[in-house]
Scaffold this active site. Sequence first.
Site, PDB file in Angstrom:
ATOM      1  N   LEU A   1      51.131  37.119  57.330  1.00  0.00           N
ATOM      2  CA  LEU A   1      50.147  38.205  57.306  1.00  0.00           C
ATOM      3  C   LEU A   1      49.184  38.056  56.129  1.00  0.00           C
ATOM      4  O   LEU A   1      49.505  37.405  55.134  1.00  0.00           O
ATOM      5  CB  LEU A   1      50.893  39.540  57.238  1.00  0.00           C
ATOM      6  CG  LEU A   1      51.932  39.715  58.361  1.00  0.00           C
ATOM      7  CD1 LEU A   1      52.933  40.793  58.019  1.00  0.00           C
ATOM      8  CD2 LEU A   1      51.239  40.010  59.677  1.00  0.00           C
ATOM      9  N   PRO A   2      48.001  38.675  56.227  1.00  0.00           N
ATOM     10  CA  PRO A   2      46.959  38.439  55.222  1.00  0.00           C
ATOM     11  C   PRO A   2      47.187  39.055  53.843  1.00  0.00           C
ATOM     12  O   PRO A   2      46.708  38.515  52.844  1.00  0.00           O
ATOM     13  CB  PRO A   2      45.700  39.050  55.866  1.00  0.00           C
ATOM     14  CG  PRO A   2      46.009  39.203  57.312  1.00  0.00           C
ATOM     15  CD  PRO A   2      47.481  39.425  57.383  1.00  0.00           C
TER      16      PRO A   2
ATOM     17  N   ASN B   1      49.158  44.782  54.851  1.00  0.00           N
ATOM     18  CA  ASN B   1      49.506  44.335  56.199  1.00  0.00           C
ATOM     19  C   ASN B   1      51.014  44.145  56.338  1.00  0.00           C
ATOM     20  O   ASN B   1      51.609  44.527  57.353  1.00  0.00           O
ATOM     21  CB  ASN B   1      48.796  43.018  56.535  1.00  0.00           C
ATOM     22  CG  ASN B   1      47.305  43.151  56.605  1.00  0.00           C
ATOM     23  OD1 ASN B   1      46.585  42.470  55.877  1.00  0.00           O
ATOM     24  ND2 ASN B   1      46.796  44.013  57.469  1.00  0.00           N
TER      25      ASN B   1
ATOM     26  N   THR C   1      51.460  35.611  51.659  1.00  0.00           N
ATOM     27  CA  THR C   1      51.352  35.591  50.207  1.00  0.00           C
ATOM     28  C   THR C   1      51.012  37.001  49.757  1.00  0.00           C
ATOM     29  O   THR C   1      49.914  37.495  49.994  1.00  0.00           O
ATOM     30  CB  THR C   1      50.259  34.616  49.740  1.00  0.00           C
ATOM     31  OG1 THR C   1      50.591  33.301  50.189  1.00  0.00           O
ATOM     32  CG2 THR C   1      50.154  34.613  48.220  1.00  0.00           C
TER      33      THR C   1
ATOM     34  N   LYS D   1      54.258  30.727  44.544  1.00  0.00           N
ATOM     35  CA  LYS D   1      53.026  30.570  45.319  1.00  0.00           C
ATOM     36  C   LYS D   1      51.791  31.028  44.533  1.00  0.00           C
ATOM     37  O   LYS D   1      50.764  30.348  44.524  1.00  0.00           O
ATOM     38  CB  LYS D   1      53.134  31.355  46.623  1.00  0.00           C
ATOM     39  CG  LYS D   1      51.854  31.399  47.467  1.00  0.00           C
ATOM     40  CD  LYS D   1      51.398  30.002  47.889  1.00  0.00           C
ATOM     41  CE  LYS D   1      50.026  30.047  48.569  1.00  0.00           C
ATOM     42  NZ  LYS D   1      50.067  30.667  49.884  1.00  0.00           N
TER      43      LYS D   1
ATOM     44  N   LYS E   1      42.036  37.238  46.731  1.00  0.00           N
ATOM     45  CA  LYS E   1      43.215  38.109  46.819  1.00  0.00           C
ATOM     46  C   LYS E   1      44.392  37.523  46.046  1.00  0.00           C
ATOM     47  O   LYS E   1      45.059  38.222  45.266  1.00  0.00           O
ATOM     48  CB  LYS E   1      43.582  38.311  48.300  1.00  0.00           C
ATOM     49  CG  LYS E   1      44.779  39.219  48.540  1.00  0.00           C
ATOM     50  CD  LYS E   1      46.086  38.460  48.754  1.00  0.00           C
ATOM     51  CE  LYS E   1      46.061  37.658  50.029  1.00  0.00           C
ATOM     52  NZ  LYS E   1      47.374  37.004  50.285  1.00  0.00           N
TER      53      LYS E   1
END
Length: 335
Positions: A100-101, A105, A131, A206, A281
Amino acid sequence: MAAAVVLGGPAGWWRWHRRVRAARAAMVCSRAMASKTPVGFIGLGNMGNPMAKNLIKHGYPVIAYDVFPEACKEFQDLGAQVTDSPADVAERADRIITMLPSSPNAIEVYTGANGILKKVKKGSLLIDSSTIDPSVSKELAKAVEKMGAVFMDAPVSGGVGAARAGNLTFMVGGMEQEFDAAKELLICMGSNVVYCGEVGTGQAAKICNNMLLAISMIGTAETMNLGIRLGLDPKLLAKILNMSSGRCWSSDTYNPVPGVMEGVPSANNYQGGFGTTLMAKDLGLAQISATNTKTPVPLGSQAHQIYRMMCAKGYALKDFSAVFQFLPHLRNMWV
């Protein structure tokens, strides 16, 4: 002796033996396919689409959902079951991967009115490859645990190309005793599956990786812009960098200069790949973590500002390597 007569001598025996071996192999393959229970996959965007396809290629029946129905049509054609909500996926599968973004979300997909937790089965394994903020991963893990299920964060590195080729790197956080169960699925989509520690450590790895990636991409773009203005051919400059100490992934695998490499976003007007919005983001997540841990990250902070400016100046939907095109617009800032 009787058997030799029935089978037509030694040649006949070998034909029979090969048929028996082939039949046994087919039985083993059939059992292996039968043991592959359905896997839910939620989020069929640029990354989720090829990841889910690789699960199908490895023989896993996929139960799919995406907020955009058109993203699911291709999977119906491939034989996947398509559902109307994340809750429906949880009802039909006890192993689910989400891609998912953003943090909001992920929260909605897991805990929303039609979220996974509405119908999740006890003992289910839920793997989030989005992420997101490590603290959100930890909160989701607590909510999942209350339902008797297991949550692991497993964000990826490698981009769309690696997702298509099944060469992603997964950074996994969660209960170590559940790692092998997660790896069984993740290895179908990646060439490296690394256990990082408790829930949230996958996300930590990440966002550290992506902060470095953003910094190195900006550095590569600055260097290429300077070299070109000094009269160097961009392909020659890239060749020299890639055989010298300045070599990095942004220069040798994902070069940001149009015409230097084929098969990368810079060769396609910066379409596809990893969007500038997503990089901004991720850098924001790194800034939050840096603030929370009182860690100075001056270059990470500068990279965040640059990518935020790019989003505001019309680059939001372009690949993050479009910073090569954007940097010349900053020249007035340094006068």
